[in-house]
Write an enzyme that holds these catalytic residues in place. Sequence first.
Site, PDB file in Angstrom:
ATOM      1  N   GLY A  38     -11.977  15.292 113.548  1.00  0.00           N
ATOM      2  CA  GLY A  38     -11.125  16.063 112.622  1.00  0.00           C
ATOM      3  C   GLY A  38     -11.970  16.526 111.455  1.00  0.00           C
ATOM      4  O   GLY A  38     -11.486  16.691 110.334  1.00  0.00           O
ATOM      5  N   ILE A  43      -9.574  16.779 104.777  1.00  0.00           N
ATOM      6  CA  ILE A  43     -10.297  15.531 104.498  1.00  0.00           C
ATOM      7  C   ILE A  43     -11.656  15.562 105.182  1.00  0.00           C
ATOM      8  O   ILE A  43     -12.680  15.179 104.599  1.00  0.00           O
ATOM      9  CB  ILE A  43      -9.501  14.305 105.017  1.00  0.00           C
ATOM     10  CG1 ILE A  43      -8.176  14.169 104.286  1.00  0.00           C
ATOM     11  CG2 ILE A  43     -10.326  13.026 104.867  1.00  0.00           C
ATOM     12  CD1 ILE A  43      -7.190  13.203 104.941  1.00  0.00           C
ATOM     13  N   GLY A  44     -11.646  16.015 106.442  1.00  0.00           N
ATOM     14  CA  GLY A  44     -12.855  15.950 107.257  1.00  0.00           C
ATOM     15  C   GLY A  44     -14.067  16.586 106.606  1.00  0.00           C
ATOM     16  O   GLY A  44     -15.175  16.024 106.655  1.00  0.00           O
ATOM     17  N   ASP A  64     -14.187  18.472 116.103  1.00  0.00           N
ATOM     18  CA  ASP A  64     -12.858  19.016 115.785  1.00  0.00           C
ATOM     19  C   ASP A  64     -12.464  19.921 116.941  1.00  0.00           C
ATOM     20  O   ASP A  64     -13.324  20.349 117.732  1.00  0.00           O
ATOM     21  CB  ASP A  64     -12.872  19.800 114.452  1.00  0.00           C
ATOM     22  CG  ASP A  64     -11.484  19.846 113.799  1.00  0.00           C
ATOM     23  OD1 ASP A  64     -10.547  20.378 114.432  1.00  0.00           O
ATOM     24  OD2 ASP A  64     -11.342  19.355 112.671  1.00  0.00           O
ATOM     25  N   SER A 148      -5.518   9.035 109.811  1.00  0.00           N
ATOM     26  CA  SER A 148      -4.331   9.839 110.162  1.00  0.00           C
ATOM     27  C   SER A 148      -3.040   9.046 109.959  1.00  0.00           C
ATOM     28  O   SER A 148      -2.961   7.861 110.281  1.00  0.00           O
ATOM     29  CB  SER A 148      -4.409  10.267 111.628  1.00  0.00           C
ATOM     30  OG  SER A 148      -5.729  10.600 111.983  1.00  0.00           O
ATOM     31  N   ASP A 180      -5.147   3.792  98.345  1.00  0.00           N
ATOM     32  CA  ASP A 180      -4.171   3.055  97.537  1.00  0.00           C
ATOM     33  C   ASP A 180      -4.878   2.182  96.495  1.00  0.00           C
ATOM     34  O   ASP A 180      -4.424   2.055  95.352  1.00  0.00           O
ATOM     35  CB  ASP A 180      -3.289   2.180  98.437  1.00  0.00           C
ATOM     36  CG  ASP A 180      -2.465   3.022  99.411  1.00  0.00           C
ATOM     37  OD1 ASP A 180      -1.938   4.060  98.982  1.00  0.00           O
ATOM     38  OD2 ASP A 180      -2.380   2.652 100.590  1.00  0.00           O
ATOM     39  N   HIS A 207       0.615   1.495 104.559  1.00  0.00           N
ATOM     40  CA  HIS A 207       0.339   2.739 103.842  1.00  0.00           C
ATOM     41  C   HIS A 207       1.497   3.719 104.023  1.00  0.00           C
ATOM     42  O   HIS A 207       1.345   4.766 104.649  1.00  0.00           O
ATOM     43  CB  HIS A 207      -0.983   3.354 104.306  1.00  0.00           C
ATOM     44  CG  HIS A 207      -1.292   4.638 103.605  1.00  0.00           C
ATOM     45  ND1 HIS A 207      -1.642   4.703 102.271  1.00  0.00           N
ATOM     46  CD2 HIS A 207      -1.254   5.928 104.035  1.00  0.00           C
ATOM     47  CE1 HIS A 207      -1.822   5.957 101.920  1.00  0.00           C
ATOM     48  NE2 HIS A 207      -1.588   6.729 102.966  1.00  0.00           N
TER      49      HIS A 207
HETATM   50  N1  NAD Z   1      -4.813   7.130 105.109  1.00  0.00           N
HETATM   51  C1  NAD Z   1      -4.634   7.821 104.020  1.00  0.00           C
HETATM   52  O1  NAD Z   1      -4.651   7.279 102.907  1.00  0.00           O
HETATM   53  C2  NAD Z   1      -4.455   9.306 104.093  1.00  0.00           C
HETATM   54  C3  NAD Z   1      -4.643  10.090 102.941  1.00  0.00           C
HETATM   55  C4  NAD Z   1      -4.501  11.466 103.048  1.00  0.00           C
HETATM   56  C5  NAD Z   1      -4.160  12.044 104.262  1.00  0.00           C
HETATM   57  N2  NAD Z   1      -3.987  11.252 105.353  1.00  0.00           N
HETATM   58  C6  NAD Z   1      -3.677  11.849 106.664  1.00  0.00           C
HETATM   59  O2  NAD Z   1      -4.874  12.393 107.220  1.00  0.00           O
HETATM   60  C7  NAD Z   1      -4.536  13.396 108.196  1.00  0.00           C
HETATM   61  C8  NAD Z   1      -5.394  14.644 108.010  1.00  0.00           C
HETATM   62  O3  NAD Z   1      -5.115  15.257 106.786  1.00  0.00           O
HETATM   63  P1  NAD Z   1      -5.857  16.624 106.356  1.00  0.00           P
HETATM   64  O4  NAD Z   1      -5.341  16.984 105.033  1.00  0.00           O
HETATM   65  O5  NAD Z   1      -7.321  16.486 106.577  1.00  0.00           O
HETATM   66  O6  NAD Z   1      -5.254  17.627 107.463  1.00  0.00           O
HETATM   67  P2  NAD Z   1      -5.872  19.048 107.925  1.00  0.00           P
HETATM   68  O7  NAD Z   1      -4.816  19.747 108.670  1.00  0.00           O
HETATM   69  O8  NAD Z   1      -6.501  19.742 106.774  1.00  0.00           O
HETATM   70  O9  NAD Z   1      -7.046  18.615 108.904  1.00  0.00           O
HETATM   71  C9  NAD Z   1      -6.801  18.003 110.133  1.00  0.00           C
HETATM   72  C10 NAD Z   1      -7.904  18.383 111.085  1.00  0.00           C
HETATM   73  O10 NAD Z   1      -7.643  17.705 112.308  1.00  0.00           O
HETATM   74  C11 NAD Z   1      -7.999  18.605 113.345  1.00  0.00           C
HETATM   75  N3  NAD Z   1      -7.375  18.192 114.591  1.00  0.00           N
HETATM   76  C12 NAD Z   1      -6.111  18.398 115.027  1.00  0.00           C
HETATM   77  N4  NAD Z   1      -5.968  17.878 116.262  1.00  0.00           N
HETATM   78  C13 NAD Z   1      -7.157  17.339 116.609  1.00  0.00           C
HETATM   79  C14 NAD Z   1      -7.639  16.651 117.746  1.00  0.00           C
HETATM   80  N5  NAD Z   1      -6.864  16.430 118.822  1.00  0.00           N
HETATM   81  N6  NAD Z   1      -8.924  16.238 117.722  1.00  0.00           N
HETATM   82  C15 NAD Z   1      -9.715  16.460 116.662  1.00  0.00           C
HETATM   83  N7  NAD Z   1      -9.320  17.099 115.556  1.00  0.00           N
HETATM   84  C16 NAD Z   1      -8.052  17.537 115.539  1.00  0.00           C
HETATM   85  C17 NAD Z   1      -7.534  19.974 112.867  1.00  0.00           C
HETATM   86  O11 NAD Z   1      -8.171  21.016 113.572  1.00  0.00           O
HETATM   87  C18 NAD Z   1      -7.942  19.897 111.400  1.00  0.00           C
HETATM   88  O12 NAD Z   1      -9.251  20.388 111.200  1.00  0.00           O
HETATM   89  C19 NAD Z   1      -3.033  13.633 108.010  1.00  0.00           C
HETATM   90  O13 NAD Z   1      -2.324  12.964 109.029  1.00  0.00           O
HETATM   91  C20 NAD Z   1      -2.727  13.015 106.668  1.00  0.00           C
HETATM   92  O14 NAD Z   1      -1.388  12.593 106.556  1.00  0.00           O
HETATM   93  C21 NAD Z   1      -4.121   9.912 105.281  1.00  0.00           C
HETATM   94  O1  LMR Z   2       0.970  11.104 101.317  1.00  0.00           O
HETATM   95  C1  LMR Z   2       0.467  11.604 102.312  1.00  0.00           C
HETATM   96  O2  LMR Z   2       1.132  12.198 103.175  1.00  0.00           O
HETATM   97  C2  LMR Z   2      -1.024  11.541 102.498  1.00  0.00           C
HETATM   98  C3  LMR Z   2      -1.595  10.197 102.234  1.00  0.00           C
HETATM   99  O3  LMR Z   2      -0.996   9.193 103.000  1.00  0.00           O
HETATM  100  C4  LMR Z   2      -1.591   9.827 100.769  1.00  0.00           C
HETATM  101  O4  LMR Z   2      -1.284   8.686 100.441  1.00  0.00           O
HETATM  102  O5  LMR Z   2      -1.961  10.688  99.948  1.00  0.00           O
END
Ligand code: NAD
Ligand code: LMR
Length: 345
Positions: A38, A43-44, A64, A148, A180, A207
Amino acid sequence: MSRVAVRVVGRRLTGAVPRRGLSAAAAAQHGVKVAVLGAAGGIGQPLSLLLKMNARVSRLALYDIARAHGVAVDLGHINSHASVSAHQGANQLSEALDGSHLVVVPAGVPRKPGMTREDLFTMNAHIVAELAEACAITCPQALLCIISNLVNSMVPIASEIFKKHGVYDPKRIFGVTTLDVVRASVFLADLKGLDRSAVEVPVVGGHAGKTIIPLLSQSLPKVDLGQDQIEMLTSRLQEAGTEVVKAKVGEGSATLSMAHAGARFVSSLLEASDGHKGLVECAFVRSEETEAAYLSTPLLLGKRGVERSMGLGPLSSYEEKLLLAAVPELKAAIRDGEEFARNFK
Ligand SMILES: NC(=O)c1ccc[n+]([C@@H]2O[C@H](COP(=O)([O-])OP(=O)(O)OC[C@H]3O[C@@H](n4cnc5c(N)ncnc54)[C@H](O)[C@@H]3O)[C@@H](O)[C@H]2O)c1
Ligand SMILES: O=C(O)C[C@H](O)C(=O)O
């Protein structure tokens, strides 16, 4: 739990010890390969940039379903040690994973205003299950860090997939909850006028919403707080993701702070893998602490992932109540994840 390495005495963490760097030659010798799945996302991209700057990473594989090549070429022009490779589309996933020591997964769909993290379950469950399956086949020994959402369900999904393939090791699969911890430190430091980088608050549970439990009674340094301040900080932390989602007005959720938090977590894991002692981070892992089969607690990191959980420590009565309320929610999210994985393919 600590950005700097911490010395562990019993379950208490005291005193910072200097973080040691690594020469490029040493890093090359270690030959650590990290795969980001990703890598072209919100984030990536910044996470990959921060990992490109980590002297312990000698090979960075960016995967990706789209845009991986552009990101890799761009990062490849930075004169830090790691080599960068691009892997785009499902048929290039196994080459991205081949030989990886650590895999970090920010692949998936982020929230839009009005959505909960639970709303992401169906879309992200398929993505995480497929990626976990590829990891179980190609690099079962790698440390797997899942960003994710819904983290509370995605970690059980990945774990069940690893079990199906007979390669499950609970010490190696993590849900990344470092954001967090980072946020809790900022919110507490700002409230008390302290140096943000010198405050640490363990955050346990999970989370999502009420499962996010800051242990303010165990902050370092110890800080005196009134009950109203404790409740205000707790609810701000539980809503912090939503605060970012609202501020981004439809453009997704936290990306830059998450990249920082993810890079910190990966860095601690790599440092511990390299033999550095006393590194503690909170993460969502298999757990025996409560009735929930997975829980975030402070973990002492070792050469092969989790060395041991540091447990929940002495909780205040308010923190006990929060935990009691979180466990049923966690159990439901875990059950959903396990059920999804059982029916996967
Ligand atoms: N754990 C945490 O604290 C936390 C914090 C923020 C966001 N997140 C989560 O992280 C995830 C990503 O957020 P983001 O803002 O980067 O989203 P984004 O849409 O900007 O990026 C996601 C990326 O994943 C890629 N992707 C989709 N399907 C895929 C697959 N099968 N294989 C590989 N890549 C694939 C997309 O092409 C895209 O580039 C979300 O689910 C979000 O809720 C978690
Ligand atoms: O809140 C979200 O959906 C993204 C992430 O889990 C966060 O804590 O920022």
